[in-house]
Design an enzyme around this catalytic site. Sequence first.
Site, short mmCIF file in Angstrom:
data_model
loop_
_atom_site.label_atom_id
_atom_site.label_comp_id
_atom_site.label_asym_id
_atom_site.label_seq_id
_atom_site.Cartn_x
_atom_site.Cartn_y
_atom_site.Cartn_z
N HIS A 152 0.72 -1.11 -0.06
CA HIS A 152 0.09 -0.16 0.45
C HIS A 152 0.76 1.32 -0.16
CE1 HIS A 152 0.25 -0.43 4.67
NE2 HIS A 152 0.23 0.58 4.56
N HIS B 28 1.63 3.63 1.80
CA HIS B 28 2.53 4.31 3.45
C HIS B 28 3.99 4.90 2.88
CE1 HIS B 28 -1.54 4.20 5.42
NE2 HIS B 28 -1.73 5.39 4.20
N ASP C 101 5.99 3.64 5.18
CA ASP C 101 6.73 2.37 5.31
C ASP C 101 6.76 1.32 4.69
OD1 ASP C 101 4.01 2.17 5.92
OD2 ASP C 101 4.09 0.87 7.70
N HIS D 42 -6.88 -0.59 6.76
CA HIS D 42 -5.41 0.25 7.38
C HIS D 42 -5.64 1.24 6.24
CE1 HIS D 42 -1.72 1.51 8.74
NE2 HIS D 42 -1.53 1.11 7.67
N ASN E 256 -1.07 4.17 13.54
CA ASN E 256 -1.89 4.75 12.35
C ASN E 256 -3.29 4.43 11.39
OD1 ASN E 256 -1.95 7.08 10.17
ND2 ASN E 256 -0.64 6.16 8.96
#
Length: 283
Positions: free
Chosen positions: A137, A139, A141, A200, A231
């Site tokens: 995804h 993000h 990280d 998420h 998050n």
Amino acid sequence: MKSRKQQSLYKKIAALALTMLVTASLTACSGGQTDPASDTIKLQAMPTKLSSFSGLVTEIKSMDNKVILKKAGKNVWIHTSYKSINGNKVPANGLIVQTKQGIVLLDATWSDKLAGQLVHMIESYFKQKVVLAIVTHAHEDRMGGVSGLIERDIEVRSTDMTARLAKEAGYAEPNAFLDGEPQFMVGGTQFEVFYPGEGHGKDNVVVWLPQTNTLFGGCLVLGQDAKALGNVADANMAEWPESLLRVKHKYGQAKLVVPGHGKWGNAGLLNRSIELVSKSNNT
């Protein structure tokens, strides 16, 4: 003629000398430091002739401890990279999958620098090139090291939604390949990418490795040690439990489940994640 006591003493001395010689040779071959108690190699320079460690080493660390590789099963290792956020070292997990064609990475660490360290460690130890990366995804990280991978001519694949969101967020845009071909083979190893719905994030996917019954859950799945959801800025709290249930129904037979952060475990992590998210929704 030597007495039995003398013969026994000579044998002990010879065995000790041989042990010291082997230990010194293996340390020199590693190009770094070894910790015999934990079967750990700390990489500094490029190691050579590591075949003698095959099947023995279970952990490899960068010298600054910001990238750690841990053996999780046959041809599967977990890479964990660290970023300091508000004074806390936050880990992000991904997978290293060994195939006959080369290494496939799942997720790209926090940054280009960490991704570079990761690639160096992989190529130094495994003596294979990284041939492909999959990001789960859009993000930091997962996406932070994508530019560093692309600069090394490593193809990075994602879904169309992740590629679009990555571009909007200012990250290098992956190849939007996975919607059209969610199941594919690399070097005789099968990969299956599944989008269960929002959770998420809007675009979170999981990756299934049927040969080893391994599920990489990314940040959709919470770690065994998780006490909070992390998050949730882009989370769909209402849909998250339902998306986890879809993953459970499809891959409930998983023997190894790796979350995006924290400790991994078995399929019980899916139930635990459902409970944590549902509990948060009810408070």
